[in-house]
Design an enzyme around this catalytic site. Sequence first.
Site, PDB file in Angstrom:
ATOM      1  N   GLY A  45     -13.410  19.538  26.745  1.00  0.00           N
ATOM      2  CA  GLY A  45     -12.933  18.033  26.922  1.00  0.00           C
ATOM      3  C   GLY A  45     -11.177  17.449  27.195  1.00  0.00           C
ATOM      4  N   GLN A  50      -3.493  14.848  22.740  1.00  0.00           N
ATOM      5  CA  GLN A  50      -3.650  16.374  22.565  1.00  0.00           C
ATOM      6  C   GLN A  50      -2.110  16.607  23.663  1.00  0.00           C
ATOM      7  OE1 GLN A  50      -8.028  16.663  23.285  1.00  0.00           O
ATOM      8  NE2 GLN A  50      -7.230  18.146  21.967  1.00  0.00           N
ATOM      9  N   CYS A  94     -12.034  22.643  18.982  1.00  0.00           N
ATOM     10  CA  CYS A  94     -11.442  21.478  20.138  1.00  0.00           C
ATOM     11  C   CYS A  94      -9.860  22.192  20.424  1.00  0.00           C
ATOM     12  CB  CYS A  94     -10.522  20.401  18.751  1.00  0.00           C
ATOM     13  SG  CYS A  94      -9.349  19.084  19.027  1.00  0.00           S
ATOM     14  N   LEU A  95      -9.346  21.855  21.237  1.00  0.00           N
ATOM     15  CA  LEU A  95      -9.074  22.612  21.988  1.00  0.00           C
ATOM     16  C   LEU A  95      -6.711  22.111  21.002  1.00  0.00           C
ATOM     17  CD1 LEU A  95      -8.794  21.517  25.106  1.00  0.00           C
ATOM     18  CD2 LEU A  95      -9.228  24.166  24.158  1.00  0.00           C
ATOM     19  N   HIS A 136     -16.117  12.337  21.013  1.00  0.00           N
ATOM     20  CA  HIS A 136     -14.999  13.728  20.189  1.00  0.00           C
ATOM     21  C   HIS A 136     -14.159  13.040  21.042  1.00  0.00           C
ATOM     22  CE1 HIS A 136     -13.336  17.528  18.850  1.00  0.00           C
ATOM     23  NE2 HIS A 136     -12.517  17.468  20.102  1.00  0.00           N
ATOM     24  N   GLU A 137     -13.504  12.955  22.253  1.00  0.00           N
ATOM     25  CA  GLU A 137     -12.391  12.852  23.177  1.00  0.00           C
ATOM     26  C   GLU A 137     -12.019  10.833  22.124  1.00  0.00           C
ATOM     27  OE1 GLU A 137     -10.507  14.715  23.852  1.00  0.00           O
ATOM     28  OE2 GLU A 137     -12.734  16.568  24.083  1.00  0.00           O
ATOM     29  N   HIS A 140     -10.178  10.324  19.355  1.00  0.00           N
ATOM     30  CA  HIS A 140      -8.128  11.660  20.038  1.00  0.00           C
ATOM     31  C   HIS A 140      -8.043  10.505  20.197  1.00  0.00           C
ATOM     32  CE1 HIS A 140      -8.616  15.381  19.217  1.00  0.00           C
ATOM     33  NE2 HIS A 140      -9.626  16.090  19.944  1.00  0.00           N
TER      34      HIS A 140
END
Length: 172
Positions: A45, A50, A94-95, A136-137, A140
């Site tokens: 995701g 991000q 997380c990226l 989660h996304e 963000h």
Amino acid sequence: MKRNIILHPDPRLKKTSAPVADLSDELRSLADDMLETMYHAPGIGLAAPQVGILQRLIVADCAKDDDAPPRPLVMFNPQVIASSDETNVYEEGCLSIPEQFADVTRPADVEVRWLDRDGKEQSEVFTGLWATCVQHEIDHLDGKLFIDYLKPLKRQMITRKMVKLKRELARA
């Protein structure tokens, strides 16, 4: 086009993203770039903040089985409209916070409504990993990171590691 992923701590990751008012070709192109970036990372995701864009756009693909075909999802203005009382615990990463993982408790099932890349309203009930990923996304988009669910000491420890990593990357 692959985009650079912003690393925590960065003030852009703590801001609330603006709703997408009009689906332009530019935004559809951003969604394609985000999918390419997510797959390359590799991740399941990615949210627009991000990659430095404060718009309510997320992409996801939690089809992990080798025999399962990819299922890239593009969601403009996603919102959770219902969630289960039952919860799941997943080890999240997380990226924007590479190589840091922690258990996070979230609703096990969520119903999400969004606009697809053609501007058509969609809704779906997500379960398991998909439910965790989508929540989660969406977090963000509201300036919330998975580490915000952790106890302060653990959160501070991860943030210190990230500051050190960013210093090392800046020197390289």
